[in-house]
Design an enzyme around this catalytic site. Structure first.
Site, PDB file in Angstrom:
ATOM      1  N   ARG A  45       0.821  -1.219   0.000  1.00  0.00           N
ATOM      2  CA  ARG A  45       0.000   0.000   0.000  1.00  0.00           C
ATOM      3  C   ARG A  45       0.848   1.259   0.000  1.00  0.00           C
ATOM      4  NH1 ARG A  45      -3.625  -0.606   5.132  1.00  0.00           N
ATOM      5  NH2 ARG A  45      -1.611  -1.327   5.824  1.00  0.00           N
ATOM      6  N   LYS A  63       6.403 -17.585   9.574  1.00  0.00           N
ATOM      7  CA  LYS A  63       6.198 -17.577  11.009  1.00  0.00           C
ATOM      8  C   LYS A  63       6.103 -16.145  11.501  1.00  0.00           C
ATOM      9  CE  LYS A  63       9.821 -18.002  13.824  1.00  0.00           C
ATOM     10  NZ  LYS A  63      10.658 -16.816  14.103  1.00  0.00           N
ATOM     11  N   HIS A  77      12.725 -23.352  14.910  1.00  0.00           N
ATOM     12  CA  HIS A  77      14.044 -23.668  14.368  1.00  0.00           C
ATOM     13  C   HIS A  77      14.781 -24.777  15.142  1.00  0.00           C
ATOM     14  CE1 HIS A  77      13.156 -20.178  12.115  1.00  0.00           C
ATOM     15  NE2 HIS A  77      13.660 -19.283  12.913  1.00  0.00           N
TER      16      HIS A  77
HETATM   17  C1  BG6 Z   1      13.994 -15.595  12.942  1.00  0.00           C
HETATM   18  C2  BG6 Z   1      13.734 -14.954  14.284  1.00  0.00           C
HETATM   19  O1  BG6 Z   1      13.076 -16.627  12.713  1.00  0.00           O
HETATM   20  O2  BG6 Z   1      15.316 -16.115  12.895  1.00  0.00           O
HETATM   21  C3  BG6 Z   1      14.767 -13.863  14.552  1.00  0.00           C
HETATM   22  O3  BG6 Z   1      12.439 -14.399  14.302  1.00  0.00           O
HETATM   23  C4  BG6 Z   1      16.163 -14.412  14.396  1.00  0.00           C
HETATM   24  O4  BG6 Z   1      14.585 -13.320  15.864  1.00  0.00           O
HETATM   25  C5  BG6 Z   1      16.323 -15.130  13.068  1.00  0.00           C
HETATM   26  O5  BG6 Z   1      17.064 -13.304  14.475  1.00  0.00           O
HETATM   27  C6  BG6 Z   1      17.669 -15.832  12.988  1.00  0.00           C
HETATM   28  O6  BG6 Z   1      17.866 -16.325  11.690  1.00  0.00           O
HETATM   29  P1  BG6 Z   1      19.327 -16.512  11.105  1.00  0.00           P
HETATM   30  O7  BG6 Z   1      19.116 -17.192   9.792  1.00  0.00           O
HETATM   31  O8  BG6 Z   1      19.916 -15.138  10.980  1.00  0.00           O
HETATM   32  O9  BG6 Z   1      20.074 -17.349  12.093  1.00  0.00           O
END
Ligand code: BG6
Length: 491
Positions: A52, A150, A242
């Site tokens: 938007r 998510k 994760h």
């Molecule tokens: C996300 C979280 O899913 O993963 C974040 O919401 C986090 O808080 C991120 O920083 C970390 O991802 P990566 O790939 O940078 O380790």
């Protein structure tokens, strides 16, 4: 070096809801640009960005280009960008305005044979409405796919509500729930390591493995997402998705094939076999922490309570360590230690498999390290696999020392490292669901974390504080030392 697009990709229309948002600018457009630059996207592939805040196509492209220059760094060049920008179509559209979807349908119906992907990079409370609006103009039909980012809910009930609403308009086989950790190269390498070799599988069990440690630490703080993070916390933000997905990849039985449901069935069995936490377990087997001011990467940083968007006297955890147990024949008695936190000493993501000691040592001089064999799978900052073994130290005495066999993927393959989103976006276009979470997996993960959340909520305790730039509260080391172990980096 360019990656070769070996499997041909069907012409597609990738529709990005939340097109002016951070995820699209920082991750999704750069991922698609890389694939374009590597020659992996079909000529006819289009990217429809919906938002938007930008008035028209020119303004949107100017915004996207600026972000691309920032996030693509050395990979950005005007010529490739020119070609890539030719794929982008901006539609000014309010996702909540049902009437606006007719224009989207018109645009997509220009090319009815295209695979259609709807990527919902928006707040989850918009998911149901968007899906309903898509269905109202028939865009949920045929080869359409919907990608959900998510957080999928706040607890089991809210997650089930979102899934039920989306499920009203899209079949499960059309729904791609993203966990970007599954798109990381090292995670797929774990599958290759376990199921492409005969070496590890016979040892991959309680008889030979002493403990497993999964660590995902970050140096960053809440990065302007205080409002969101303060209501979520590390358990919801990182562990529920994760870390549990990584645990499943380590612990699952060998699937009969790489087909989506073969893999996801095995992951589900692990989630179901996780031992539930009683109130007593929450007290003794979990540690939550919150950072106070300190320094990361040599710079002073403020404490969590002083970040913007954080409620006064917030009890939200920015660190979690816990001991998980899996009640199966393969894993009974093997602790899985999980740890994640923000504002930690290092950015590190790794899975450590500690093997048992030899049953009887014939060497008079004990080795420096009590753990003879250890497999370390590193996801971040670099991708590597290291296998630690004991070897004789050169010299006239029989002294053993820990050495490692080292597989450094950057060094070995000398190819550009794909971002997790690149892999996952291409999988969606290909219709490959293996690396996406099924609805029942999500339910089980929530069922397991909920008692912990509830107990923390009801308890009078507050998270233990830790200085930013450290490895978290002392209680995290104590969690392992009670069992006679220590975290890998301290070992
Ligand atoms: C996300 C979280 O899913 O993963 C974040 O919401 C986090 O808080 C991120 O920083 C970390 O991802 P990566 O790939 O940078 O380790």
């Amino acid at each position: 070096m360019r990656n070769q697009g070996t499997i041909s990709i069907q012409p597609f229309d990738m529709v990005l809801f939340g097109g002016t948002g951070d995820l699209v600018m920082r991750k999704l457009l750069p991922a698609l640009y890389h694939q374009h630059q590597d020659g992996c996207l079909p000529e006819a592939g289009r990217i429809l960005c919906l938002g938007r805040s930008q008035p028209d196509q020119d303004a949107y492209l100017a915004m996207a280009k600026k972000a691309a220059q920032q996030y693509l760094g050395e990979y950005f060049n005007d010529q490739d960008w020119g070609g890539f920008a030719g794929r982008i179509v901006y539609l000014k559209l309010d996702a909540q305005d049902k009437a606006a979807y007719a224009a989207l349908a018109d645009k997509l119906n220009e090319l009815p044979e295209h695979v259609r992907v709807f990527y919902l990079a928006t707040a989850p409370d918009l998911f149901a409405g968007i899906c309903e609006n898509l269905a109202s103009v028939g865009l949920n039909k045929g080869g359409s796919r919907v990608v959900l980012e998510k957080p999928l809910g706040h607890d089991l009930a809210s997650s089930q509500a979102i899934n039920a609403q989306v499920g009203r308009y899209f079949k499960e086989s059309q729904i791609y729930r993203i966990d970007h950790y599954l798109g990381k190269e090292a995670v797929q390498n774990l599958l290759a390591l376990r199921f492409g070799n005969t070496l590890f599988e016979p040892l991959w069990r309680r008889e030979w493995i002493r403990d497993v440690q999964i660590t995902v630490t970050e140096q960053v703080g809440v990065e302007g997402r205080g409002d969101f993070y303060d209501k979520a916390g590390a358990l919801r933000d990182m562990v529920q998705n994760h870390l549990l997905q990584l645990l499943c990849m380590v612990a699952m039985e060998p699937p009969a094939s790489i087909d989506p449901d073969a893999v996801r069935d095995e992951k589900l069995k692990i989630l179901r076999a996780l031992r539930p936490f009683s109130a007593q377990d929450v007290a003794t087997k979990t540690v939550r922490g919150q950072y106070r001011s300190g320094a990361t990467a040599g710079k002073p940083v403020i404490g969590y309570q002083d970040e913007s968007g954080i409620a006064q006297a917030s009890r939200t955890e920015t660190f979690v360590a816990m001991k998980a147990e899996i009640d199966t024949w393969r894993w009974a008695g093997v602790p899985f230690y999980l740890r994640t936190g923000k504002r930690m000493q290092e950015r590190l993501a790794e899975i450590v498999i500690n093997f048992r000691e030899v049953p009887h040592s014939i060497f008079a001089m004990p080795p420096e390290s009590q753990t003879a064999n250890r497999l370390v799978i590193r996801l971040q900052p670099e991708e590597s696999v290291k296998l630690y073994l004991l070897a004789k130290q050169p010299g006239d005495r029989m002294k053993l020392r820990s050495v490692h066999l080292d597989l450094d993927f950057d060094e070995t393959f000398k190819t550009r490292r794909l971002d997790a989103y690149e892999r996952l976006l291409m999988d969606v276009i290909r219709g490959q669901l293996t690396l996406f979470m099924r609805r029942d997996e999500l339910d089980e993960a929530w069922k397991w974390v909920e008692p912990i959340l509830d107990n923390w909520e009801q308890s009078d305790d507050t998270p233990k504080t830790y200085t930013a730039g450290t490895w978290g509260p002392a209680a995290s080391s104590a969690l392992l030392s009670r069992d006679g172990f220590c975290w890998h980096e301290e070992g």
